[in-house]
Design a protein around this motif. Structure first.
Motif, PDB file in Angstrom:
ATOM      1  N   ARG A  12       0.843  -1.195   0.000  1.00  0.00           N
ATOM      2  CA  ARG A  12       0.000   0.000   0.000  1.00  0.00           C
ATOM      3  C   ARG A  12       0.881   1.248   0.000  1.00  0.00           C
ATOM      4  N   ASP A  48      -6.285   1.548  -6.425  1.00  0.00           N
ATOM      5  CA  ASP A  48      -6.092   1.310  -4.997  1.00  0.00           C
ATOM      6  C   ASP A  48      -7.323   0.647  -4.373  1.00  0.00           C
ATOM      7  N   ALA A  49      -8.511   1.117  -4.720  1.00  0.00           N
ATOM      8  CA  ALA A  49      -9.739   0.550  -4.155  1.00  0.00           C
ATOM      9  C   ALA A  49      -9.922  -0.898  -4.597  1.00  0.00           C
ATOM     10  N   CYS A  50      -9.672  -1.178  -5.867  1.00  0.00           N
ATOM     11  CA  CYS A  50      -9.800  -2.553  -6.365  1.00  0.00           C
ATOM     12  C   CYS A  50      -8.769  -3.466  -5.712  1.00  0.00           C
ATOM     13  N   HIS A  51      -7.546  -2.987  -5.599  1.00  0.00           N
ATOM     14  CA  HIS A  51      -6.469  -3.762  -4.979  1.00  0.00           C
ATOM     15  C   HIS A  51      -6.857  -4.141  -3.550  1.00  0.00           C
ATOM     16  N   GLU A  52      -7.309  -3.163  -2.807  1.00  0.00           N
ATOM     17  CA  GLU A  52      -7.677  -3.426  -1.416  1.00  0.00           C
ATOM     18  C   GLU A  52      -8.853  -4.395  -1.320  1.00  0.00           C
ATOM     19  N   ARG A  53      -9.834  -4.256  -2.212  1.00  0.00           N
ATOM     20  CA  ARG A  53     -11.010  -5.132  -2.185  1.00  0.00           C
ATOM     21  C   ARG A  53     -10.630  -6.572  -2.539  1.00  0.00           C
ATOM     22  N   HIS A  54      -9.772  -6.752  -3.546  1.00  0.00           N
ATOM     23  CA  HIS A  54      -9.440  -8.100  -4.023  1.00  0.00           C
ATOM     24  C   HIS A  54      -8.367  -8.802  -3.195  1.00  0.00           C
ATOM     25  N   PRO A  56      -7.182  -8.420   0.463  1.00  0.00           N
ATOM     26  CA  PRO A  56      -7.127  -7.874   1.829  1.00  0.00           C
ATOM     27  C   PRO A  56      -6.052  -8.513   2.710  1.00  0.00           C
ATOM     28  N   TYR A  96      -0.394 -10.738  -6.834  1.00  0.00           N
ATOM     29  CA  TYR A  96      -1.450  -9.927  -7.430  1.00  0.00           C
ATOM     30  C   TYR A  96      -0.852  -8.972  -8.443  1.00  0.00           C
ATOM     31  N   TRP A 117     -11.206 -10.280 -11.932  1.00  0.00           N
ATOM     32  CA  TRP A 117     -12.221  -9.315 -12.340  1.00  0.00           C
ATOM     33  C   TRP A 117     -11.642  -8.494 -13.467  1.00  0.00           C
TER      34      TRP A 117
END
Length: 137
Positions: A12, A48-54, A56, A96, A117
């Motif tokens: 992150r 960043d949002a997709c990375h965090e969602r996929h 964790p 990832y 996704w």
């Protein structure tokens, strides 16, 4: 060629890490024309949002891979990725990445990644594939 991996626990972007890099990216972004700067920030926020969602949980993050065009399709990219893929397998850790290049999807799939996704970045003509590789036993 070069591969840039971010290690588990360091995937992150933080203020401290940005400062340690000498603030190069933030300074560069401030030089973009306003519309391009806003577009960059929108895409970065989406990623960043997709990375965090996929992802964790801790994982290796392939932030960038590049091979000189004249050396592509000669095994250079695979050779660059193998040491970290082997380490991830040994550590029982997932990997990832994101790619915007359709030709890259089968390349990564041959290395064990699967598409989690795919999506268009909101209001941008950018299509992305979000991929994960689980460790091999």
């Amino acid at each position: 060629g070069a591969a840039c991996w971010l290690a588990p626990g360091a995937t992150r972007t933080t203020l401290f890490r940005t400062i340690r890099t000498g603030m190069g990216l933030p300074f560069a972004v401030t030089r973009f024309p306003r519309a391009d700067r806003l577009r960059f920030l929108q895409v970065a926020s989406f990623l960043d949002a997709c990375h965090e969602r996929h992802m964790p949980t801790p994982h290796w993050y392939l932030w960038a891979l590049g091979v000189k065009p004249s050396r592509q399709r000669q095994g250079v990219g695979t050779a660059l990725l193998q040491p970290v893929l082997a380490r991830a397998d040994h550590e029982d850790c997932a990997c990832y990445l994101e790619t915007a290049t359709p030709e890259n999807v089968p390349f990564y799939e041959k290395l064990g990644f699967r598409v989690l996704w795919e999506a268009n970045v909101a209001q941008q003509p950018i299509h992305l594939w979000f991929m994960r590789r689980d460790p091999s036993s």
